[in-house]
Scaffold this motif. Structure first.
Motif, PDB file in Angstrom:
ATOM      1  N   VAL A 107       7.703  -7.833  -2.042  1.00 30.80           N
ATOM      2  CA  VAL A 107       6.726  -6.806  -1.686  1.00 30.80           C
ATOM      3  C   VAL A 107       7.452  -5.512  -1.332  1.00 30.80           C
ATOM      4  O   VAL A 107       8.355  -5.508  -0.512  1.00 30.80           O
ATOM      5  CB  VAL A 107       5.852  -7.249  -0.491  1.00 30.80           C
ATOM      6  CG1 VAL A 107       4.914  -6.115  -0.084  1.00 30.80           C
ATOM      7  CG2 VAL A 107       5.066  -8.483  -0.855  1.00 30.80           C
ATOM      8  N   SER A 108       7.032  -4.431  -1.993  1.00 29.14           N
ATOM      9  CA  SER A 108       7.551  -3.120  -1.634  1.00 29.14           C
ATOM     10  C   SER A 108       6.365  -2.219  -1.355  1.00 29.14           C
ATOM     11  O   SER A 108       5.526  -2.018  -2.225  1.00 29.14           O
ATOM     12  CB  SER A 108       8.375  -2.522  -2.784  1.00 29.14           C
ATOM     13  OG  SER A 108       9.490  -3.351  -3.052  1.00 29.14           O
ATOM     14  N   LEU A 109       6.265  -1.737  -0.136  1.00 31.69           N
ATOM     15  CA  LEU A 109       5.199  -0.789   0.151  1.00 31.69           C
ATOM     16  C   LEU A 109       5.569   0.098   1.324  1.00 31.69           C
ATOM     17  O   LEU A 109       6.507  -0.203   2.077  1.00 31.69           O
ATOM     18  CB  LEU A 109       3.863  -1.496   0.386  1.00 31.69           C
ATOM     19  CG  LEU A 109       3.484  -2.011   1.773  1.00 31.69           C
ATOM     20  CD1 LEU A 109       2.038  -2.418   1.781  1.00 31.69           C
ATOM     21  CD2 LEU A 109       4.339  -3.202   2.138  1.00 31.69           C
ATOM     22  N   LYS A 110       4.855   1.211   1.425  1.00 29.07           N
ATOM     23  CA  LYS A 110       5.123   2.173   2.498  1.00 29.07           C
ATOM     24  C   LYS A 110       3.875   2.299   3.351  1.00 29.07           C
ATOM     25  O   LYS A 110       2.802   2.604   2.852  1.00 29.07           O
ATOM     26  CB  LYS A 110       5.478   3.539   1.897  1.00 29.07           C
ATOM     27  CG  LYS A 110       6.834   3.522   1.196  1.00 29.07           C
ATOM     28  CD  LYS A 110       7.086   4.838   0.494  1.00 29.07           C
ATOM     29  CE  LYS A 110       8.482   4.819  -0.141  1.00 29.07           C
ATOM     30  NZ  LYS A 110       8.573   5.750  -1.282  1.00 29.07           N
ATOM     31  N   ILE A 111       4.038   2.071   4.642  1.00 30.38           N
ATOM     32  CA  ILE A 111       2.905   2.125   5.567  1.00 30.38           C
ATOM     33  C   ILE A 111       2.844   3.525   6.174  1.00 30.38           C
ATOM     34  O   ILE A 111       3.811   3.962   6.805  1.00 30.38           O
ATOM     35  CB  ILE A 111       3.081   1.089   6.699  1.00 30.38           C
ATOM     36  CG1 ILE A 111       3.332  -0.314   6.146  1.00 30.38           C
ATOM     37  CG2 ILE A 111       1.890   1.138   7.653  1.00 30.38           C
ATOM     38  CD1 ILE A 111       2.116  -0.985   5.578  1.00 30.38           C
ATOM     39  N   PRO A 112       1.721   4.225   5.965  1.00 30.83           N
ATOM     40  CA  PRO A 112       1.633   5.587   6.505  1.00 30.83           C
ATOM     41  C   PRO A 112       1.451   5.611   8.016  1.00 30.83           C
ATOM     42  O   PRO A 112       0.783   4.747   8.581  1.00 30.83           O
ATOM     43  CB  PRO A 112       0.411   6.180   5.798  1.00 30.83           C
ATOM     44  CG  PRO A 112      -0.292   5.052   5.159  1.00 30.83           C
ATOM     45  CD  PRO A 112       0.535   3.828   5.224  1.00 30.83           C
ATOM     46  N   LYS A 113       2.062   6.609   8.638  1.00 32.52           N
ATOM     47  CA  LYS A 113       2.033   6.743  10.092  1.00 32.52           C
ATOM     48  C   LYS A 113       0.651   7.192  10.580  1.00 32.52           C
ATOM     49  O   LYS A 113      -0.044   7.934   9.922  1.00 32.52           O
ATOM     50  CB  LYS A 113       3.081   7.777  10.486  1.00 32.52           C
ATOM     51  CG  LYS A 113       3.408   7.876  11.963  1.00 32.52           C
ATOM     52  CD  LYS A 113       4.487   8.953  12.146  1.00 32.52           C
ATOM     53  CE  LYS A 113       4.716   9.272  13.600  1.00 32.52           C
ATOM     54  NZ  LYS A 113       5.515   8.240  14.292  1.00 32.52           N
ATOM     55  N   ASN A 114       0.276   6.682  11.750  1.00 28.13           N
ATOM     56  CA  ASN A 114      -0.993   7.066  12.396  1.00 28.13           C
ATOM     57  C   ASN A 114      -2.215   6.882  11.513  1.00 28.13           C
ATOM     58  O   ASN A 114      -3.148   7.682  11.532  1.00 28.13           O
ATOM     59  CB  ASN A 114      -0.930   8.507  12.903  1.00 28.13           C
ATOM     60  CG  ASN A 114       0.077   8.654  14.023  1.00 28.13           C
ATOM     61  OD1 ASN A 114       0.575   7.653  14.545  1.00 28.13           O
ATOM     62  ND2 ASN A 114       0.388   9.873  14.383  1.00 28.13           N
ATOM     63  N   HIS A 115      -2.188   5.832  10.716  1.00 28.20           N
ATOM     64  CA  HIS A 115      -3.354   5.431   9.942  1.00 28.20           C
ATOM     65  C   HIS A 115      -3.515   3.929  10.085  1.00 28.20           C
ATOM     66  O   HIS A 115      -2.628   3.245  10.570  1.00 28.20           O
ATOM     67  CB  HIS A 115      -3.180   5.786   8.459  1.00 28.20           C
ATOM     68  CG  HIS A 115      -3.370   7.242   8.194  1.00 28.20           C
ATOM     69  ND1 HIS A 115      -2.383   8.172   8.438  1.00 28.20           N
ATOM     70  CD2 HIS A 115      -4.431   7.949   7.706  1.00 28.20           C
ATOM     71  CE1 HIS A 115      -2.823   9.375   8.114  1.00 28.20           C
ATOM     72  NE2 HIS A 115      -4.057   9.270   7.662  1.00 28.20           N
ATOM     73  N   ILE A 116      -4.671   3.458   9.645  1.00 30.19           N
ATOM     74  CA  ILE A 116      -4.884   2.006   9.667  1.00 30.19           C
ATOM     75  C   ILE A 116      -4.729   1.467   8.257  1.00 30.19           C
ATOM     76  O   ILE A 116      -5.368   1.951   7.319  1.00 30.19           O
ATOM     77  CB  ILE A 116      -6.290   1.673  10.208  1.00 30.19           C
ATOM     78  CG1 ILE A 116      -6.452   2.231  11.626  1.00 30.19           C
ATOM     79  CG2 ILE A 116      -6.517   0.173  10.195  1.00 30.19           C
ATOM     80  CD1 ILE A 116      -7.789   1.931  12.256  1.00 30.19           C
ATOM     81  N   THR A 117      -3.863   0.500   8.139  1.00 24.90           N
ATOM     82  CA  THR A 117      -3.663  -0.149   6.850  1.00 24.90           C
ATOM     83  C   THR A 117      -4.177  -1.574   6.947  1.00 24.90           C
ATOM     84  O   THR A 117      -3.829  -2.287   7.893  1.00 24.90           O
ATOM     85  CB  THR A 117      -2.170  -0.157   6.473  1.00 24.90           C
ATOM     86  OG1 THR A 117      -1.700   1.182   6.447  1.00 24.90           O
ATOM     87  CG2 THR A 117      -1.957  -0.812   5.121  1.00 24.90           C
ATOM     88  N   ALA A 118      -5.001  -1.967   5.985  1.00 31.01           N
ATOM     89  CA  ALA A 118      -5.514  -3.346   5.998  1.00 31.01           C
ATOM     90  C   ALA A 118      -4.817  -4.156   4.921  1.00 31.01           C
ATOM     91  O   ALA A 118      -4.533  -3.645   3.838  1.00 31.01           O
ATOM     92  CB  ALA A 118      -7.018  -3.333   5.765  1.00 31.01           C
ATOM     93  N   PHE A 119      -4.513  -5.426   5.279  1.00 33.98           N
ATOM     94  CA  PHE A 119      -4.019  -6.373   4.283  1.00 33.98           C
ATOM     95  C   PHE A 119      -5.166  -7.333   3.995  1.00 33.98           C
ATOM     96  O   PHE A 119      -5.636  -8.022   4.915  1.00 33.98           O
ATOM     97  CB  PHE A 119      -2.834  -7.185   4.810  1.00 33.98           C
ATOM     98  CG  PHE A 119      -1.543  -6.412   4.909  1.00 33.98           C
ATOM     99  CD1 PHE A 119      -1.461  -5.076   4.539  1.00 33.98           C
ATOM    100  CD2 PHE A 119      -0.390  -7.055   5.360  1.00 33.98           C
ATOM    101  CE1 PHE A 119      -0.259  -4.378   4.639  1.00 33.98           C
ATOM    102  CE2 PHE A 119       0.808  -6.357   5.459  1.00 33.98           C
ATOM    103  CZ  PHE A 119       0.881  -5.025   5.102  1.00 33.98           C
TER     104      PHE A 119
END
Lengths: 275, 322
Positions: free
Chosen positions: A40-52
């Motif tokens: 898995v390669s991904l970038k999680i943005p700061k100060n946002h909500i990321t759902a899996f």
């Protein structure tokens, strides 16, 4: 072989505001010899909500636990690849996992307050992390942030276990906020709660999403659609030997994932025509 | 027409008479076994009580603080033995508890591979299988010579303390207490470990997720959750130490009267009973029964308290999982 999956949310618009908080580079997780999550390669943005999101066994919780090295505690678990946080791979040998976990908090699926008073539940984290400030003030502030203060302000000495399930989960969120993390991981935080408690936690999440980087694993697609800014869809795959493993299919802004996904399997899953 | 007719009389056939009889016999057999063991406890207590009545009538409560035990003159007071029992048990706890807690914490964590841990758990529990008399012999011929330099050190350097004020002779309060301490390690360790293992893994995980190190998780979360049950384990060990007979009778020195020095020979209740019962006559038997009654009361109380403490904590821990 599939084409490489996008590692960054589609950047046609608004991307200028996004900073990357966490990045996985080719992360695979093994339990013993069994591959659980592949590359898995991904970038999680700061100060946002990321759902899996994704079906059971797709490795979304496993991947979540890579972000604060909780997989270290599972005997036989092994992580390959890198998880970059502030330019540093948190799996480097010179990194202290306790330090990682202080900066990347985790809220568990089932509320698990300590068998201590409400106050001490919050104070535990700051105490072990050598918090120097005013503990009373911190307890009040985090309980307010978790929208629990009004319900418990008169019984801070009572056991955390005396609260209802939804209150316990908000206590656990407050407890995580009290270690002043930069990232909050949430592993299906509403899975064992009733709809009303779920709603309250979701409101709380949206509030927190402005100031914290949040990654939430959820089985509930509506929840992902309601609360998250970005969504990563995971699916299971069967390898040549018939073993099941998880991989990330697609990662994009939530509205893209739900309205115009790039992959057919994503569309099938979010529209309920899955499996 | 209802297809799910309930008319078939075949659905509930009565159970064969033989099966019912067999079940009833079994139920009654188990009931009798249970009631018999409860009855035995009552019977023993009652019998000891009845037999000690003459001594109770004659010496009353002064039995508790009278220090003379003289079968020739017919004067009986059990304070030296009661004192000895309390002191040896206290020494046993001071020696045994730190070891037991250390072992139980160590063996409830994953410091060692699972197979090795299991082997060590069995070894510690096998300590409990060593017969008391073997501990006594080991104490006399191995431990006392080994322990002698320690006793000499205590006497030479700390004889200004009343408890180390007499030259060591080998057997004595301290020797008996230390061996007792070793003897109660397995029971305290086993129960304390059980309580620690009952601490839900989610609590540990939560502690780690807050940035706690292993030690902070153990001392900040796991131990506080388990401590009530672990103290119950200590009280259970105390019950064992109070009543332990053979090894103590061999190691305590069996002296009359009270001496403050722990290095001096002394006596306690089990040792007194073991030494005197064989040759006791009427009134002496009654006096011994009185002592036995006191011992029984103390150990029963310790065991009941321990059981309640352990149960309450284990129940609370398992209930919090739901």
């Amino acid at each position: 072989m599939r084409p490489p999956f996008p590692g960054t949310p589609d950047s046609s618009e608004k991307s200028a505001n996004l900073t990357v908080e966490l990045e996985t580079q080719g992360v695979s997780v093994y339990y013993g010899s069994h591959l659980a999550v592949k590359q898995v390669s991904l970038k999680i943005p700061k100060n946002h909500i990321t759902a899996f999101i994704g079906p059971s066994g797709c490795g979304k919780s496993t991947l979540l636990r890579c972000f604060n090295r909780m997989n270290d505690l599972i005997p036989g678990a092994r992580v390959e690849g890198s998880v970059i946080f502030h330019g540093k791979n948190i799996y480097d040998p010179d990194v202290d996992p306790a330090e990682v976990r202080r900066r990347v908090g985790l809220v568990f699926q089932k509320p698990n307050p300590f068998p201590k008073s409400i106050y001490d539940n919050i104070a535990f984290g700051p105490r072990v992390n050598g918090y120097q400030g005013d503990l009373d003030e911190l307890v009040e502030r985090t309980l307010r942030q978790a929208v629990l203060w009004d319900e418990v302000k008169d019984k801070l000495k009572m056991s955390g276990l005396s609260l209802s399930g939804g209150q316990q989960q908000r206590l656990c969120i407050a407890r995580t906020l009290a270690i002043q993390p930069e990232v909050i991981l949430m592993d299906e935080p509403c899975a064992s709660l009733d709809p009303i408690s779920t709603l309250r936690i979701e409101e709380l999440l949206k509030e927190l999403g402005r100031r914290y980087t949040i990654i939430i694993v959820t089985h509930n697609m509506q929840q992902a659609a309601r609360v998250s800014d970005f969504t990563a869809f995971f699916n299971t795959e069967i390898d040549d030997e018939g073993l099941r493993y998880g991989r990330m299919v697609e990662f994009n802004r939530t509205e893209k994932i739900f309205n115009s996904p790039a992959h057919r399997e994503t569309e099938e899953y979010v529209s309920g025509r899955f499996g | 027409m209802n297809t799910l007719s309930s008319g078939g009389s075949l659905l509930f056939r009565p159970r064969p008479v033989f099966q019912r009889r067999r079940d009833q016999v079994f139920i009654w057999a188990t009931r009798i076994a249970v009631f018999f063991s409860a009855f035995l406890l009552l019977w023993i207590a009652l019998e000891i009580g009845i037999q000690s009545l003459p001594a109770i009538g004659r010496f009353g409560l002064s039995f508790f603080w009278n220090t003379t035990w003289d079968p020739v003159e017919g004067i009986y007071g059990a304070w030296p033995q009661i004192y000895g029992t309390l002191v040896t048990s206290l020494i046993a706890l001071i020696v045994g508890v730190p070891f037991s807690f250390g072992i139980s914490i160590f063996l409830s964590e994953d410091f060692l591979p699972k197979s090795l841990r299991l082997a060590l758990i069995i070894v510690v529990e096998l300590l409990a299988a060593i017969p008391s008399v073997v501990f006594g012999i080991w104490g006399l011929f191995v431990f006392i010579p080994f322990f002698r330099p320690v006793q000499m050190f205590l006497y030479e350097n700390f004889n200004w303390l009343p408890i180390f004020s007499t030259p060591p002779v080998g057997p004595g309060m301290l020797t008996a207490g230390v061996v007792l301490g070793i003897m109660i390690i397995p029971i305290i360790t086993a129960i304390a470990r059980e309580v620690l293992v009952a601490v839900p893994p989610e609590l540990r995980a939560a502690a780690y997720a807050m940035g706690a190190t292993r030690w902070e998780a153990i001392f900040g979360v796991v131990l506080p959750a388990a401590i009530g049950g672990m103290l119950g384990a200590v009280v259970l060990g105390l019950g064992r130490a109070l009543g332990e007979t053979m090894a103590v009778a061999m190691l305590i020195g069996n002296a009359r009267g009270i001496r403050v020095s722990l290095l001096a020979p002394a006596s306690n209740i089990p040792a007194l009973l073991a030494n005197e019962f064989a040759e006791a006559s009427d009134e002496q038997i009654s006096a011994l029964m009185y002592v036995a009654l006191i011992l029984l009361a103390i150990t029963l109380l310790a065991n009941i308290i321990a059981e309640l403490m352990v149960r309450r904590v284990k129940f609370a821990l398992t209930a919090s999982r739901e």
